[in-house]
Design a protein around this motif. Structure first.
Motif, PDB file in Angstrom:
ATOM      1  N   PRO A 113      76.953 -45.096  -9.006  1.00  0.00           N
ATOM      2  CA  PRO A 113      76.741 -43.830  -9.616  1.00  0.00           C
ATOM      3  C   PRO A 113      77.957 -43.141  -8.717  1.00  0.00           C
ATOM      4  N   ASP A 114      78.255 -41.690  -8.986  1.00  0.00           N
ATOM      5  CA  ASP A 114      79.082 -40.945  -8.073  1.00  0.00           C
ATOM      6  C   ASP A 114      78.562 -40.431  -6.805  1.00  0.00           C
ATOM      7  N   TRP A 115      77.440 -40.860  -6.245  1.00  0.00           N
ATOM      8  CA  TRP A 115      76.694 -40.121  -5.116  1.00  0.00           C
ATOM      9  C   TRP A 115      76.788 -41.528  -4.247  1.00  0.00           C
ATOM     10  N   PRO A 116      76.799 -40.932  -2.832  1.00  0.00           N
ATOM     11  CA  PRO A 116      76.346 -41.964  -1.952  1.00  0.00           C
ATOM     12  C   PRO A 116      75.116 -42.585  -1.797  1.00  0.00           C
ATOM     13  N   ALA A 117      74.887 -43.746  -1.084  1.00  0.00           N
ATOM     14  CA  ALA A 117      73.496 -44.312  -0.729  1.00  0.00           C
ATOM     15  C   ALA A 117      72.696 -43.219  -0.054  1.00  0.00           C
ATOM     16  N   SER A 118      71.637 -43.123  -0.047  1.00  0.00           N
ATOM     17  CA  SER A 118      70.683 -42.167   0.713  1.00  0.00           C
ATOM     18  C   SER A 118      69.389 -42.439   0.510  1.00  0.00           C
ATOM     19  N   GLN A 119      68.666 -41.833   1.777  1.00  0.00           N
ATOM     20  CA  GLN A 119      67.000 -41.920   1.581  1.00  0.00           C
ATOM     21  C   GLN A 119      66.539 -40.994   0.938  1.00  0.00           C
ATOM     22  N   ALA A 120      67.134 -39.767   0.680  1.00  0.00           N
ATOM     23  CA  ALA A 120      66.579 -38.689  -0.392  1.00  0.00           C
ATOM     24  C   ALA A 120      67.123 -39.102  -1.756  1.00  0.00           C
ATOM     25  N   PRO A 121      66.510 -38.683  -2.748  1.00  0.00           N
ATOM     26  CA  PRO A 121      66.740 -38.877  -3.936  1.00  0.00           C
ATOM     27  C   PRO A 121      68.082 -37.780  -4.434  1.00  0.00           C
ATOM     28  N   ALA A 122      69.009 -38.329  -5.385  1.00  0.00           N
ATOM     29  CA  ALA A 122      69.929 -37.486  -5.683  1.00  0.00           C
ATOM     30  C   ALA A 122      69.424 -36.512  -7.077  1.00  0.00           C
ATOM     31  N   LEU A 123      68.853 -37.276  -7.934  1.00  0.00           N
ATOM     32  CA  LEU A 123      68.131 -36.420  -9.135  1.00  0.00           C
ATOM     33  C   LEU A 123      66.676 -36.145  -8.655  1.00  0.00           C
ATOM     34  N   LEU A 124      66.064 -35.165  -8.779  1.00  0.00           N
ATOM     35  CA  LEU A 124      64.813 -34.553  -8.462  1.00  0.00           C
ATOM     36  C   LEU A 124      64.048 -34.218  -9.649  1.00  0.00           C
ATOM     37  N   PHE A 125      62.719 -34.850  -9.753  1.00  0.00           N
ATOM     38  CA  PHE A 125      62.149 -34.421 -10.813  1.00  0.00           C
ATOM     39  C   PHE A 125      60.682 -33.710 -10.259  1.00  0.00           C
ATOM     40  N   THR A 126      60.642 -32.570 -10.605  1.00  0.00           N
ATOM     41  CA  THR A 126      59.277 -31.607 -10.458  1.00  0.00           C
ATOM     42  C   THR A 126      58.333 -31.610 -11.303  1.00  0.00           C
ATOM     43  N   PRO A 127      57.268 -30.759 -10.944  1.00  0.00           N
ATOM     44  CA  PRO A 127      56.203 -30.683 -12.113  1.00  0.00           C
ATOM     45  C   PRO A 127      56.695 -29.823 -13.257  1.00  0.00           C
TER      46      PRO A 127
END
Length: 161
Positions: A113-127
Motif C-alpha cells: 500500500p501507499d502507507w508505511p508499516a505501523s502498529q496502528a491501523p491505517a484504515l479504521l472501522f468504527t461502530p
C-alpha cells in the motif's frame, strides 16, 4: 405362396429405409454432454489466468468490507494495517491492537500500500462505519489499484496506470 397356405411361419424383417438419416436422442445427448464438459474446462482455464495480485486484492477487498461490517454490528473498533510484508486486520483490545486471524492466502511479493508499516491501523472501522472517507493506493511493478470509500462503507475499486 402366402404363409397361411404352406403352414410355415416366416419372420418378416423390416427393411431399413436408405433415406433415413440422423442421430438418435442418446447420441445427441452424449455430444451435448461432451460440449458442456469442454466449455466448463475452457472457462476454468481462462479464469485461472487472473494474476495472483488481482486475486489477492479481491480477497482483501472482500475481507475489508466484512471487517467494517463486523465493527459496525459488534460495536468494536477494528482496522487494517501494514506489517511491512502483508496487510493485517486488528481489533482494539483495551490499550492495544490485537491481530485478527483472517485468511487472505499467500500475499504476492512486491504488492504494497501507499502507507508505511505501523502498529496502528491505517484504515479504521468504527461502530458508526468507516472512520472517514479515504483513499488507498496499492502498487506493484506492473501497475496499481486504487480503493476509495465513503463514510457509509461503500468501497470503490479502480485500476491505476
Amino acid at each position: 405362396m402366402p404363409t397361411w397356405a404352406t403352414g410355415r411361419s416366416e419372420l418378416i424383417k423390416p427393411q431399413a429405409h436408405p433415406l433415413q438419416r440422423g442421430f438418435s436422442l442418446l447420441e445427441l445427448l452424449v455430444v451435448l454432454a461432451i460440449a458442456a464438459l469442454m466449455t466448463s474446462l475452457a472457462v476454468a482455464w481462462l479464469d485461472s489466468g487472473r494474476s495472483s495480485i488481482d486475486q489477492a486484492l479481491d480477497r482483501l477487498a472482500a475481507a475489508t468490507v466484512a471487517q467494517a461490517d463486523l465493527a459496525r454490528h459488534a460495536g468494536q473498533l477494528r482496522g487494517l494495517r501494514w506489517n511491512g510484508q502483508r496487510p493485517e486486520f486488528v481489533r482494539r483490545q483495551g490499550e492495544h491492537w490485537q491481530v485478527e486471524t483472517v485468511a487472505l492466502g499467500d500475499w504476492p511479493k512486491g504488492l504494497r500500500p501507499d502507507w508505511p508499516a505501523s502498529q496502528a491501523p491505517a484504515l479504521l472501522f468504527t461502530p458508526d462505519g468507516w472512520s472517514g472517507p479515504g483513499t488507498v493506493r496499492w502498487r506493484w511493478a506492473e501497475g496499481g489499484r486504487r480503493w476509495d470509500w465513503d463514510r457509509g462503507g461503500q468501497l470503490r475499486v479502480s485500476a491505476m496506470p
